[in-house]
Design a protein around this motif. Structure first.
Motif, mmCIF file in Angstrom:
data_model
loop_
_atom_site.group_PDB
_atom_site.id
_atom_site.type_symbol
_atom_site.label_atom_id
_atom_site.label_comp_id
_atom_site.label_asym_id
_atom_site.label_seq_id
_atom_site.Cartn_x
_atom_site.Cartn_y
_atom_site.Cartn_z
ATOM 1 N N ILE A 114 82.972 63.921 65.956
ATOM 2 C CA ILE A 114 84.260 63.367 65.534
ATOM 3 C C ILE A 114 85.309 64.466 65.407
ATOM 4 N N MET A 115 84.926 65.615 64.875
ATOM 5 C CA MET A 115 85.869 66.729 64.745
ATOM 6 C C MET A 115 86.429 67.093 66.118
ATOM 7 N N GLU A 116 85.536 67.205 67.081
ATOM 8 C CA GLU A 116 85.957 67.624 68.414
ATOM 9 C C GLU A 116 86.702 66.507 69.151
ATOM 10 N N GLU A 117 86.196 65.279 68.988
ATOM 11 C CA GLU A 117 86.788 64.168 69.727
ATOM 12 C C GLU A 117 88.177 63.834 69.175
ATOM 13 N N ALA A 118 88.278 63.838 67.836
ATOM 14 C CA ALA A 118 89.583 63.559 67.228
ATOM 15 C C ALA A 118 90.567 64.662 67.597
ATOM 16 N N ALA A 119 90.087 65.922 67.590
ATOM 17 C CA ALA A 119 90.966 67.035 67.960
ATOM 18 C C ALA A 119 91.409 66.900 69.420
ATOM 19 N N GLU A 120 90.478 66.502 70.286
ATOM 20 C CA GLU A 120 90.827 66.323 71.701
ATOM 21 C C GLU A 120 91.842 65.198 71.862
ATOM 22 N N HIS A 180 100.080 66.617 74.050
ATOM 23 C CA HIS A 180 100.388 67.393 75.257
ATOM 24 C C HIS A 180 100.404 66.549 76.525
ATOM 25 N N GLY A 181 100.522 65.234 76.359
ATOM 26 C CA GLY A 181 100.618 64.379 77.536
ATOM 27 C C GLY A 181 99.373 64.371 78.390
ATOM 28 N N GLY A 182 98.216 64.472 77.758
ATOM 29 C CA GLY A 182 96.962 64.416 78.513
ATOM 30 C C GLY A 182 96.651 62.986 78.930
ATOM 31 N N THR A 183 95.513 62.821 79.617
ATOM 32 C CA THR A 183 95.141 61.498 80.122
ATOM 33 C C THR A 183 94.859 60.544 78.968
#
Lengths: 579, 161
Positions: free
Chosen positions: A280-286, A293-296
């Motif tokens: 969750i830490m990584e996924e929420a950060a992503e 940043h306008g990612g997908t």
């Protein structure tokens, strides 16, 4: 409504109901074998191929299959006359005449629908001696083992694989006596588009399809004095393991499971829930990174290895939308073989990590090339399923139901309520929202329950207000539902920000490695309830508030989505052939 | 196998043309007709052709392989230019087609169901071909040879290219 009599008892049922269903209303059990109806999962296997459920219908020349014959007004049905019983027994004897009789040494022994059927019909000898199928057992897959000599051609696997999961790997090949459930061009399963979800295994009435059994390998590791064997247990395991020991479905056996694992000889007992918090830490950060940043967008969760292989084959033009996060199983392995080895002062080559998973695809996932530590060792050494763990506990003579409870070891045994709900469809999304909300708004989220994302529905949707932004989310479980959502996204008709996908209907609680439900789908809701109860019982319910996770970032990883986190906890996907 | 739709060989173009002309794209019920046509064009049904048909008709290739292996008419291996089919149906059999079959196997040096390495001959046994009045009967491709005697066999073999 239609009125009819069954065994001279009157009954009224809806139009279109089968004799089998009508009989159940009168507490009459007509035996079945090929038939399987999983209403909540929208699976119906009604091929009437086995003829076990035949009954007499007045005025009809031959016997009727109860599973596929609709009732009509004034119908008179007899379900257990001497004629019927004789025919039924003959049918089963004929099936058994081409079935291996080595039940004592079979993976499914005592859990086999054919074995139970033969016992309930009182079959003690088989009159018919004839040709036996001579198929070679197929062992190419890391997850699923096939022995088509044990197949009764019920077609449940085909219905599951093609109608529910839309993976379309298994189908009937050849004809007559040579008919076999196989793959296109007889490809080994490992070379097919099989995603290893194991739902075919979950519905197979015999041992034609089973998990690849890793029990003896697990014992070998445990017996090796030169190894320090640690274990992680996935969220959904604790909600189902008790069923193998006669505990009521939905009993949360976390504490007993931990005790049993220590008794089996594991040096440390940890929790995949810890790694779920880390995910969750990584996924929420992503997600925050992608939004800023306008990612997908949408971002798709990537915890489920069945789902990951599905998109790699079936939507291989869309490999930029899944989160780059590894699954909790692999994140656990990546941290265990770097941070934990340092922290516990265990040489890397001595550490063995075994996972207990509700899942068959996890066996495959652990073997994927990219899931290696920077030193080049496999992050997870061995995966066993809930069923295999139950067998090991029985082999070890442990009286599971009476065990005292104990706690996981620190530091990778500590988890929050957000981690435990990963095991139910919608849980990853709910956990991610709890953290993303607080990170984006900087405010405390008071109401942590996102109830519209819970339950067994195939597709669940919600719009969540985070600050001044409306975040559209959806959760799909079952790959047919996932396909539906992805086609919508591909066509640009669905505006979701985050989508959670789990390959198995209902999520991991219905994983291909869980105790067999044998068609009793009510069990799934009970397992789900057990996980949400475990969440409510936890003092901390948001992943980012897990003190051991905070410590892991301070001591080792730095920030979420940092370079070090990306190196260890994120992965890439492979474009695979679609057939 | 996304590139499959762009097969360039004349055979694939012919099959694609057939599917398009008949309006069969995405039409799952047309599978048998398309397989027939494909076997007519290619002589057999290799993996690539089944995958191509799967793409065009939107049918999982496992299903197609299931249909192809179900019907004995469909072959997944190449057949010889001259396909000998000996009728072993009742009428032909009582008039001695077993001896015709033996003679063919001996003269061609092949067993039933085999294809010669040079792809010149295939030999197979079939059940009734609907020409019982001419029994015993051998089919070579589309040509019917009836009222056969063992001594006619060499002549028939020599007549093929």
């Amino acid at each position: 409504m239609v009125s009819l009599t069954i065994n001279n008892m009157p009954v009224q049922v809806e139009d279109g109901v089968t004799i089998l269903e009508a009989a159940r209303k009168l507490n009459i059990d007509i035996p079945t074998l090929c038939h399987l109806e999983l209403h909540d999962l929208k699976m119906v296997n009604q091929v009437a191929s086995c003829r076990v459920c035949v009954v007499e219908v007045k005025g009809r020349r031959n016997l009727a299959p109860a599973c596929a014959t609709q009732v009509f007004e004034g119908m008179e049905v007899l379900t257990h006359t001497p004629t019927v019983i004789k025919a039924r027994r003959m049918v089963v004897e004929l099936i058994l005449s081409n079935h291996p009789k080595n039940c004592l040494m079979c993976n499914k022994s005592t859990d086999c629908e054919l074995q139970n059927l033969a016992a309930s019909l009182g079959i003690f000898e088989i009159e018919y001696v004839g040709q036996m199928s001579q198929h070679k057992p197929e062992q190419s897959s890391r997850a699923i083992s096939r022995d088509m000599n044990k197949c009764v051609l019920c077609r449940r696997c085909e219905t599951m694989c093609s109608k529910v999961q839309t993976v379309n790997v298994l189908s009937a090949m050849e004809r007559g006596f040579d008919t076999v459930m196989g793959t296109a061009f007889n490809l080994p399963m490992a070379d097919s588009t099989c995603v290893n979800c194991g739902q075919c295994v979950a519905v197979c009435p015999t041992a034609a399809l089973t998990e690849v059994n890793n029990i003896s390998k697990a014992w070998d590791y445990l017996a090796d004095d030169g190894k320090i064997v640690i274990v992680q247990t996935a969220p959904a395991v604790r909600a189902a393991l008790g069923e193998a020991f006669g505990l009521p479905p939905g009993t949360n056996v976390t504490g007993k499971m931990v005790t049993a694992l220590r008794m089996l000889g594991f040096n440390k007992v940890f929790d995949t829930d810890f790694a779920a918090d880390l995910t969750i830490m990584e996924e929420a950060a992503e997600l925050v990174h992608r939004i800023k940043h306008g990612g997908t967008i949408p971002m798709l969760t990537s915890c489920c290895p069945g789902w990951v292989k599905f998109i790699e084959h079936q939507f291989n033009d869309m490999l930029d939308i899944p989160s780059s996060c590894k699954s909790p199983q692999q994140m656990f392995g990546a941290i265990a073989k770097t941070y934990l080895t340092q922290k516990l002062n265990i040489p890397l080559e001595k550490m063995v990590l075994i996972s207990v998973m509700p899942c068959l695809a996890k066996k495959y996932e652990a073997s994927r090339e990219e899931h290696k530590t920077p030193e080049g060792v496999q992050e997870v050494d061995l995966v066993i399923t809930t069923r295999e763990l139950a067998k090991m506990i029985k082999e070890a003579g442990i009286n599971f139901a009476s065990l005292a409870e104990s706690d996981f070891d620190d530091p990778m045994g500590a988890s929050t309520g957000a981690g435990v709900i990963f095991g139910a469809s919608g849980g990853v999304l709910e956990a991610a929202l709890r953290t993303a909300y607080e990170w984006i708004t900087g405010q405390k989220l008071e109401k942590v329950d996102f109830t519209s994302l819970r339950g067994l529905d195939g597709i669940k949707e919600a719009t969540v207000k985070i600050g001044d932004m409306d975040v559209n989310v959806a959760a799909a479980s079952g790959l047919g539902n996932a396909r539906h959502l992805l086609e919508c996204v591909r066509a640009g008709e669905c505006n979701y920000h985050v989508i959670e996908i789990m390959a198995c209907p209902g999520g991991c609680i219905d994983g291909g490695g869980q105790p067999y439900h044998h068609g009793n789908i009510g069990i799934l809701q009970k397992r789900t309830n057990a996980l949400y109860q475990a969440d409510r019982d936890k003092p901390v319910r948001k992943s980012h508030e897990n003190p051991y996770i905070q410590q892991l970032y301070q001591e080792f990883l730095g920030e979420p989505y940092s370079e070090k986190a990306k190196e260890l906890l994120h992965t890439t996907y492979t474009k695979r052939e679609l057939m | 196998m996304a590139e499959m739709g762009k097969q360039k060989s004349p055979e694939f173009e012919e099959l694609d043309g057939f599917i398009k002309k008949s309006g069969l794209e995405g039409k799952q019920s047309a599978l048998i007709a398309v397989l027939h046509q494909a076997q007519h064009i290619f002589g057999y049904l290799p993996k690539e052709v089944m995958m191509f048909i799967g793409k065009k008709l939107q049918i999982p290739v496992a299903k197609i392989y299931g249909v192809v292996t179900f019907y004995s008419f469909f072959n997944t291996e190449p057949k010889g230019r001259n396909q000998f089919k000996v009728c072993l149906g009742t009428a032909c059999f009582v008039r001695g087609s077993d001896k015709i079959a033996d003679a063919l196997q001996r003269q061609l040096g092949m067993k039933m169901g085999e294809t010669s390495e040079d792809l010149r001959y295939s030999l197979e046994a079939v059940r009734c071909v609907g020409a019982c009045g001419l029994a015993p009967v051998v089919l070579v491709n589309d040509k019917v040879y009836g009222r056969l005697l063992v001594k006619d066999i060499n002549k028939i073999i020599d007549a093929q290219e």
